[in-house]
Design an enzyme around this catalytic site. Structure first.
Site, PDB file in Angstrom:
ATOM      1  N   HIS A  91       0.792  -1.291   0.030  1.00 34.17           N
ATOM      2  CA  HIS A  91       0.123   0.067  -0.072  1.00 34.17           C
ATOM      3  C   HIS A  91       0.865   1.103  -0.201  1.00 34.17           C
ATOM      4  CE1 HIS A  91      -3.676   2.179   1.722  1.00 34.17           C
ATOM      5  NE2 HIS A  91      -2.625   3.081   1.972  1.00 34.17           N
ATOM      6  N   GLU A  92       1.842   1.240   0.786  1.00 32.15           N
ATOM      7  CA  GLU A  92       2.797   2.505   1.040  1.00 32.15           C
ATOM      8  C   GLU A  92       3.517   2.598  -0.367  1.00 32.15           C
ATOM      9  OE1 GLU A  92       2.033   4.618   3.224  1.00 32.15           O
ATOM     10  OE2 GLU A  92       0.973   3.335   4.598  1.00 32.15           O
ATOM     11  N   HIS A  96       1.420   4.693  -2.754  1.00 34.60           N
ATOM     12  CA  HIS A  96       1.562   5.993  -2.473  1.00 34.60           C
ATOM     13  C   HIS A  96       2.944   6.718  -3.109  1.00 34.60           C
ATOM     14  CE1 HIS A  96      -2.006   6.655  -0.313  1.00 34.60           C
ATOM     15  NE2 HIS A  96      -1.454   5.816   0.884  1.00 34.60           N
TER      16      HIS A  96
END
Length: 328
Positions: free
Chosen positions: A241-242, A245
């Protein structure tokens, strides 16, 4: 190659601008603050009550940054269409983009903190990351061109850094000291982030905010990795997920039900994050599609997060070409 040669838009809105009305309206922006650097923690939901949020997500609600007009203008939907990517991005990026990874493991001074993430766990983290970005974890996961190659792991014993939290003074000092590589390098920091008693699973910086600086990073809580204490969120998908980003993706619930959402056409609008795995959830009934609870960019349980969409992959490619390829 210049940004203009790629047909990509250079953001011109003020760095600390605040959108008036809907947070998705990039035309109604005021404010200034060109020295600000936005952090993208895994957090959201000012309207949510703490008791509705799992403990491992609860602390993150306190530091939600505003997504600014600059963020929304950094990679606009017109640049991420299939035709635009084929014409302007694919000639720039190789079929396989190898991302060099520098892992910075921070040790604390108390029992259980002195050797939190050894070489086997580092290797496991890279396997999880590569599997997800190659199209693994779910049948509907769109494969990407990104593969992550470990270049170096270093270990630092400093209790203050071990418990540093997103955008805090100690966190920024640590990253300025340890960062390695160029704008295409992933600097991964592993600690037990969060204020005392308020853990944070992970946080990152958007490429247009930090690429080429010492503060460019992905941070994950050691408890979010396999063997960690974050029950339900400890299969390693916080890292996936990170990194989303870090390449340029917003949350699927960005902006709620109104406007352009996460600026990806094939992720349905979502009013608020999912913390479990509620099949058939539809928090925006007036918008097409069910909530994308299986998407890596939601807040679902790790066992539920299994996919990127083709539109998200095109956005990754456009953002990487513009901000991380060294061609802009």
């Amino acid at each position: 190659m210049a940004v203009a040669a790629l047909g990509l838009t250079t953001p011109t809105l003020p760095l600390a601008a605040q959108a008036s009305g809907s947070s998705r309206d990039v035309t109604a922006v005021t404010g200034a603050g060109a020295s600000a650097v936005s952090v993208v923690p895994c957090l959201t939901g000012a309207a949510l009550r703490d008791q509705d949020v799992p403990v491992w997500r609860r602390g993150q609600l306190q530091d939600t940054p505003t997504i600014t007009g600059t963020d929304l203008a950094a990679v606009v939907p017109a640049e991420t269409t299939r035709r635009s990517v084929q014409a302007e991005v694919e000639p720039v990026l190789p079929d396989r983009v190898t991302v060099p990874v520098y892992v910075h493991v921070i040790k604390g001074t108390h029992r259980g903190e002195r050797n939190p993430f050894g070489p086997k766990r580092v290797a496991q983290a890279l396997r999880i990351l590569n599997d997800a970005y190659a199209g693994g974890q779910g049948a509907q996961n769109a494969p990407t061109r990104y593969r992550f190659e470990l270049r170096r792991t270093d270990y630092t014993k400093r209790d203050g850094w071990y418990h540093a939290y997103n955008n805090g003074t100690r966190d920024n000092r640590m990253k300025r000291a340890l960062h390695r590589g160029g704008r295409d390098a992933l600097n991964l920091y592993v600690n037990r982030g969060g204020e005392p008693g308020v853990p944070v699973l992970g946080w990152a910086r958007f490429p247009w905010r930090a690429a080429g600086t010492k503060l460019d990073h992905v941070s994950v809580n050691v408890d979010s990795m396999p063997g960690g204490r974050a029950a339900g969120y400890n299969a390693g998908d916080t890292l996936v997920h990170e990194v989303g980003h870090w390449i340029g993706l917003f949350h699927t619930f960005q902006g709620g039900c109104e406007g352009s959402g996460d600026l990806v056409v094939d992720t349905a609008a979502e009013a608020e994050p999912e913390f479990d795995c509620t099949e058939g959830r539809d928090t925006c009934p007036d918008q097409p599609g069910l909530d994308p609870v299986h998407n890596f960019m939601d807040y679902s349980l790790d066992s539920c997060m299994t996919e990127f969409t083709a539109g998200q992959v095109r956005r990754m490619d456009t953002a990487f070409a513009q901000y991380r390829s060294g061609r802009s």
